[in-house]
Structures are given as structure tokens and as C-alpha cells.
Scaffold this motif. Structure first.
Motif, short mmCIF file in Angstrom:
data_model
loop_
_atom_site.label_atom_id
_atom_site.label_comp_id
_atom_site.label_asym_id
_atom_site.label_seq_id
_atom_site.Cartn_x
_atom_site.Cartn_y
_atom_site.Cartn_z
N LEU A 1 -85.20 -93.11 -12.80
CA LEU A 1 -86.47 -92.88 -12.80
C LEU A 1 -87.46 -94.10 -13.00
O LEU A 1 -88.31 -94.92 -13.60
N LEU A 2 -87.45 -94.25 -11.81
CA LEU A 2 -88.32 -95.43 -10.87
C LEU A 2 -89.83 -95.71 -11.80
O LEU A 2 -90.16 -94.33 -12.02
N HIS A 3 -89.89 -96.93 -12.64
CA HIS A 3 -91.05 -97.42 -12.27
C HIS A 3 -91.72 -98.15 -12.03
O HIS A 3 -90.82 -99.22 -11.42
N TYR A 4 -92.68 -98.33 -12.82
CA TYR A 4 -93.25 -100.12 -11.76
C TYR A 4 -92.69 -101.58 -12.13
O TYR A 4 -93.52 -102.36 -11.74
N GLY A 5 -92.33 -100.60 -13.77
CA GLY A 5 -91.59 -102.80 -13.56
C GLY A 5 -90.66 -102.73 -12.55
O GLY A 5 -90.57 -103.92 -12.24
N HIS A 6 -89.90 -101.27 -12.28
CA HIS A 6 -88.61 -101.51 -11.00
C HIS A 6 -89.66 -102.05 -9.17
O HIS A 6 -89.89 -102.96 -8.61
N ILE A 7 -90.64 -101.36 -9.65
CA ILE A 7 -91.61 -102.35 -8.03
C ILE A 7 -92.14 -103.50 -8.63
O ILE A 7 -92.14 -104.23 -7.30
N ASN A 8 -92.19 -103.81 -9.06
CA ASN A 8 -92.99 -105.43 -9.56
C ASN A 8 -91.80 -105.90 -9.00
O ASN A 8 -92.22 -107.03 -8.21
N LEU A 9 -90.63 -105.94 -9.89
CA LEU A 9 -89.36 -106.87 -9.55
C LEU A 9 -88.96 -106.50 -7.41
O LEU A 9 -88.98 -107.62 -6.99
N LEU A 10 -89.05 -105.25 -6.88
CA LEU A 10 -88.81 -105.26 -5.47
C LEU A 10 -89.81 -105.29 -4.52
O LEU A 10 -89.45 -106.59 -4.07
N GLN A 11 -91.52 -105.81 -5.21
CA GLN A 11 -92.69 -106.71 -4.28
C GLN A 11 -92.13 -108.05 -4.64
O GLN A 11 -92.76 -108.68 -3.34
N ARG A 12 -91.68 -108.35 -5.81
CA ARG A 12 -91.08 -110.39 -5.62
C ARG A 12 -90.17 -110.74 -5.28
O ARG A 12 -90.57 -111.85 -4.66
N ALA A 13 -89.37 -109.99 -4.97
CA ALA A 13 -87.67 -109.73 -4.09
C ALA A 13 -87.92 -109.82 -3.19
O ALA A 13 -87.84 -110.90 -2.26
N LYS A 14 -89.06 -109.22 -2.42
CA LYS A 14 -89.22 -109.19 -0.77
C LYS A 14 -89.81 -110.19 -0.65
O LYS A 14 -89.72 -111.11 0.35
N GLN A 15 -90.89 -110.46 -1.23
CA GLN A 15 -91.69 -111.56 -1.56
C GLN A 15 -91.01 -113.50 -1.18
O GLN A 15 -91.66 -114.64 -0.91
N MET A 16 -90.02 -113.24 -1.42
CA MET A 16 -88.90 -114.38 -1.30
C MET A 16 -87.96 -114.48 0.49
O MET A 16 -87.77 -115.65 0.78
N GLY A 17 -88.42 -113.40 0.79
CA GLY A 17 -87.37 -113.46 2.09
C GLY A 17 -88.33 -112.04 3.33
O GLY A 17 -89.74 -112.57 2.94
N ASP A 18 -87.73 -111.84 4.55
CA ASP A 18 -88.45 -111.58 4.96
C ASP A 18 -87.43 -109.64 5.42
O ASP A 18 -87.98 -108.57 5.75
N TYR A 19 -86.47 -109.37 4.99
CA TYR A 19 -85.70 -108.31 4.46
C TYR A 19 -84.85 -108.57 3.11
O TYR A 19 -84.19 -109.14 2.80
N LEU A 20 -85.22 -107.35 2.37
CA LEU A 20 -84.66 -106.85 0.80
C LEU A 20 -83.47 -105.66 1.18
O LEU A 20 -83.62 -105.07 1.47
N ILE A 21 -82.17 -106.22 0.94
CA ILE A 21 -81.26 -105.09 0.83
C ILE A 21 -80.93 -104.79 -1.13
O ILE A 21 -81.49 -106.00 -1.92
N VAL A 22 -81.68 -103.67 -1.40
CA VAL A 22 -81.20 -103.17 -2.33
C VAL A 22 -79.27 -102.68 -2.72
O VAL A 22 -79.19 -101.08 -1.71
N GLY A 23 -78.41 -103.13 -3.52
CA GLY A 23 -77.70 -102.57 -4.06
C GLY A 23 -77.77 -101.69 -5.23
O GLY A 23 -77.92 -101.79 -5.89
N LEU A 24 -77.75 -100.50 -5.23
CA LEU A 24 -77.95 -99.23 -5.79
C LEU A 24 -76.74 -99.09 -6.30
O LEU A 24 -75.57 -98.60 -6.01
N SER A 25 -77.07 -98.87 -7.96
CA SER A 25 -75.81 -99.04 -8.94
C SER A 25 -75.09 -97.51 -8.49
O SER A 25 -76.05 -96.00 -9.20
N THR A 26 -73.27 -96.45 -8.26
CA THR A 26 -73.84 -95.03 -8.12
C THR A 26 -73.28 -94.57 -9.67
O THR A 26 -73.56 -95.25 -10.27
#
Ligand code: C2G
Length: 137
Positions: A12-37
Motif C-alpha cells: 500500500l505504497l504511501h508518502y512515508g515510503h516515498i519520503n524514505l526513497l527520495q532521501r535515500a536516493k539523495q545519498m548517492g547516484d543509484y538506488l537499489i531497493v530490496g523488495l520483500s517477497t
């Protein structure tokens, strides 16, 4: 190129997830997400609304996300960090301290969660709304 990794269920993707992903990407140039199966989620006692493939589709549509890989067990993180030559491991601070052992392999950063939103809160809110007849079908 600075490479960042994070892991999660992202149901149920929400803006809390997006906030995290946005800040994680800002740490570098390439963001990988390990998505739980779906199988791994049962070990986390999480019942998802969306399947892995549906959650994967949503994550791959986010402009901050460069690659989605499957997270199938707790133990894969060191191998992932080595294989993808990760510089930063990033998680929300509800996990603070839990992954400090990864400091031997990369920088470990815990970011403040977005406090007022969660997948669980969304489910509870909708369940209550439907039980008192205020959700439109
Ligand atoms: N998150 C956040 N703010 C929220 C909700 C989630 O910053 N309001 C962050 C979490 O801290 C986590 C990421 O978003 O870093 C994904 O959250 P979940 O999908 O709940 O992931 P989780 O079940 O914590 O699984 O191996 C690690 C696990 O797979 C993490």
C-alpha cells in the motif's frame, strides 16, 4: 558513482515510503531497493494487500528507484552489498541499530520515519470506515 541500497515491503505504497526513497536516493547516484517477497513477508508476519509483482511494478515506477531486487531472506544483505558495490545502506529509524553489523561493508544510515503514516494505519482506517458504512463501494 555512489550506490545506495534499502529494503522493505512497501505494501500500500504511501508518502512515508516515498519520503524514505527520495532521501535515500539523495545519498548517492543509484538506488537499489530490496523488495520483500511474499514468502519472506510470511516470515516477517506481514500479510500484504499487493503481491510482490504488483509492489514491484509500483516501485519501478518511482523516479528515485533505479533497480528493484528480491529480498527473500534476512541474510542476503552482505552479499547484496558486495555484489552491487554498495556505498550506503539506508533504512528508516524504526530499524535503528538492527543493521549496524553492515558497517564493516558500507556506511549505514537510519533516517527519521514519516511519523503519521503507515500501511497498518491505512488498513485500520479503511476497516473502521467500512465497518461504520462510510466507505463508498
Ligand atoms: N518508512 C518510513 N516512514 C513510514 C513508513 C515506512 O520511513 N511512515 C520506511 C521504513 O522505515 C522502511 C521503509 O520505509 O525503511 C519500508 O518500510 P516497510 O515497507 O514497512 O518495510 P519493513 O517491513 O520495515 O521491512 O530487511 C528489512 C525489511 O525488509 C524492512
Amino acid at each position: 558513482m555512489k550506490r545506495v541500497i534499502t529494503y522493505g515491503t512497501f505494501d500500500l505504497l504511501h508518502y512515508g515510503h516515498i519520503n524514505l526513497l527520495q532521501r535515500a536516493k539523495q545519498m548517492g547516484d543509484y538506488l537499489i531497493v530490496g523488495l520483500s517477497t511474499d514468502r519472506f513477508n510470511t516470515t516477517k508476519n506481514k500479510r500484504c494487500y499487493f503481491t510482490y509483482s504488483q509492489r514491484n511494478k509500483l516501485l519501478e515506477s518511482i523516479r528515485y528507484v533505479d533497480l528493484v531486487i528480491a529480498e527473500d531472506c534476512w541474510e542476503q544483505k552482505i552479499e547484496d552489498i558486495k555484489y552491487y558495490r554498495i556505498d550506503f545502506f539506508v533504512m528508516g529509524d524504526d530499524w535503528k541499530g538492527k543493521f549496524d553489523f553492515l558497517r564493516d561493508y558500507c556506511k549505514v544510515i537510519y533516517l527519521p520515519r514519516t511519523p503519521e503514516i503507515s500501511t497498518t494505519a491505512i488498513k485500520i482506517h479503511l476497516r473502521n470506515a467500512c465497518s461504520n458504512g462510510s466507505c463508498s463501494k
